[in-house]
Design an enzyme around this catalytic site. Sequence first.
Site, PDB file in Angstrom:
ATOM      1  N   ARG A 241       0.862  -1.176   0.000  1.00  0.00           N
ATOM      2  CA  ARG A 241       0.000   0.000   0.000  1.00  0.00           C
ATOM      3  C   ARG A 241       0.903   1.232   0.000  1.00  0.00           C
ATOM      4  NH1 ARG A 241       2.413   1.860   3.743  1.00  0.00           N
ATOM      5  NH2 ARG A 241       0.873   3.518   3.764  1.00  0.00           N
ATOM      6  N   GLY A 242       0.268   2.398  -0.136  1.00  0.00           N
ATOM      7  CA  GLY A 242       1.047   3.620  -0.313  1.00  0.00           C
ATOM      8  C   GLY A 242       1.101   3.930  -1.800  1.00  0.00           C
ATOM      9  N   ALA A 243       0.834   5.190  -2.145  1.00  0.00           N
ATOM     10  CA  ALA A 243       0.609   5.552  -3.551  1.00  0.00           C
ATOM     11  C   ALA A 243       1.759   5.150  -4.489  1.00  0.00           C
ATOM     12  CB  ALA A 243       0.307   7.051  -3.633  1.00  0.00           C
TER      13      ALA A 243
ATOM     14  N   ARG B 214      -7.509   0.330  -6.824  1.00  0.00           N
ATOM     15  CA  ARG B 214      -7.612   1.416  -5.835  1.00  0.00           C
ATOM     16  C   ARG B 214      -7.716   2.737  -6.604  1.00  0.00           C
ATOM     17  NH1 ARG B 214      -4.126   1.296  -0.574  1.00  0.00           N
ATOM     18  NH2 ARG B 214      -6.030   2.319   0.134  1.00  0.00           N
TER      19      ARG B 214
ATOM     20  N   ASP C 183      -1.821  11.126  -1.948  1.00  0.00           N
ATOM     21  CA  ASP C 183      -2.245  10.187  -2.992  1.00  0.00           C
ATOM     22  C   ASP C 183      -2.597  10.888  -4.294  1.00  0.00           C
ATOM     23  OD1 ASP C 183      -2.852   8.850  -0.269  1.00  0.00           O
ATOM     24  OD2 ASP C 183      -2.741   7.233  -1.752  1.00  0.00           O
TER      25      ASP C 183
ATOM     26  N   LYS D 168      -4.563  10.137   3.329  1.00  0.00           N
ATOM     27  CA  LYS D 168      -5.256   9.218   4.235  1.00  0.00           C
ATOM     28  C   LYS D 168      -6.305   9.939   5.079  1.00  0.00           C
ATOM     29  CE  LYS D 168      -5.052   5.751   4.426  1.00  0.00           C
ATOM     30  NZ  LYS D 168      -6.080   4.934   3.703  1.00  0.00           N
TER      31      LYS D 168
HETATM   32  O1  MRU Z   1      -4.443   3.285   2.215  1.00  0.00           O
HETATM   33  P1  MRU Z   1      -2.967   3.467   2.120  1.00  0.00           P
HETATM   34  O2  MRU Z   1      -2.200   2.879   3.259  1.00  0.00           O
HETATM   35  O3  MRU Z   1      -2.428   3.048   0.770  1.00  0.00           O
HETATM   36  O4  MRU Z   1      -2.773   5.044   2.207  1.00  0.00           O
HETATM   37  C1  MRU Z   1      -1.495   5.574   2.144  1.00  0.00           C
HETATM   38  C2  MRU Z   1      -1.460   7.050   2.294  1.00  0.00           C
HETATM   39  O5  MRU Z   1      -2.464   7.701   2.450  1.00  0.00           O
HETATM   40  C3  MRU Z   1      -0.123   7.689   2.136  1.00  0.00           C
HETATM   41  O6  MRU Z   1      -0.020   8.828   2.937  1.00  0.00           O
HETATM   42  C4  MRU Z   1       0.052   8.107   0.669  1.00  0.00           C
HETATM   43  O7  MRU Z   1      -0.232   7.033  -0.175  1.00  0.00           O
HETATM   44  C5  MRU Z   1       1.410   8.599   0.394  1.00  0.00           C
HETATM   45  S1  MRU Z   1       2.595   7.309   0.454  1.00  0.00           S
HETATM   46  C6  MRU Z   1       4.097   7.949   0.102  1.00  0.00           C
END
Ligand code: MRU
Length: 367
Positions: free
Chosen positions: A67-69, A109, A257, A268
């Site tokens: 996970r994470g963009a 996603r 994101d 988030k």
């Molecule tokens: O739902 P997630 O865990 O994928 O959400 C992640 C976030 O909101 C991060 O802050 C965002 O993706 C930036 S990651 C460098």
Amino acid sequence: MSIPIPELSRTPITFSEGPQAFFPVEYEPATGEVVMLEQRKLPSEVTYHRYDKPDQVADAIRDMVVRGAPAIGIAAAYALVMVARTEEGDAASFLVANGAAGRVLNATRPTAVNLAWAIARMGRKAAEVAKLDPRERYEAMRAEAEAIHREDVLACHAMGELGARDVPDGATILTHCNAGALATGGYGTALGVIRAAHAAGKKIRVLADETRPYLQGARLTSWELHVDGIPVEVISDNMAGHFFQRGEIDFVVVGSDRIAANGDVANKIGTYSVAVLAKEHGVPFTVAAPWSTVDLTMSDGSGIPIEERPRDEVARVGGTTLVADGIGVRHPAFDVTPGRLVHAVYTERGVFHPAKGEGPSALQSKG
Ligand code: MRU
């Protein structure tokens, strides 16, 4: 603490500059597998999955193994390398297979634009190399995915250096969710700023919001920083106001994101509340993100699709029921912070200040 690292045929791009080397996602050329750190079990178990089909990678993105963009964009790019490895037909059938897998991956996603960005970039490369023989086009697709991965790590370092300049020595920094090495190709965006400030010798400490309901802050951010020897304490999300009020927070940095043309920032769920608190208390609220997070097709944040996640991620924790069956639950996974609350956005192309009316477009030509 000894952590098992899977054997890879080449040196992995590690996400940590600390004593341990971890990575969220890698492609293993010898076997054609995508190797992925199981983030849902962290920090109590460090295990890696091996996937040999693009659909498995899509499932892993949807189910948040990764996970994470930026990290989900990299995972999708490697899934498209798998397609190129197994698709031995002519140019047309290669492009059909690439397009079909891209659509499945893209649907996993919706909020993080880095996913669509990486799939589109791989699609452009596929079109360019479709007429090559299967082995050559596979190598070209692999090189493109590895470039996406490598460039993301470099971007994290660049924005980290920029952001670290604004971090006061002695600062307590609040962060929300996990925008760390686990969420990127390595090093991290928001945590890149924190790592760079720490590396520059600034005496910082971090408060990590636990980040209900998925607990990325409690489980992932605190673990990453602890492994790197950066002082960190976890707070539940509803404690942030208390610490702002007592003057115990000097700086906020989060990831993103998707960033709209006017500087509105999706991140988030809970990020907006943090930004409002920061404004009330005169604390700089900042964002670190690679250019792949910028979406200039969105004039402002109102059009950003907000992912709705399953009920049980809110209603249950660790197998325990918190909300009785039959009772409704809302679960938007992201919110949008208006640019007027954002002091600075750090990217690998430079910094802009949405609260002063600056958007990302001035940096567009710097790519
Ligand atoms: O739902 P997630 O865990 O994928 O959400 C992640 C976030 O909101 C991060 O802050 C965002 O993706 C930036 S990651 C460098």
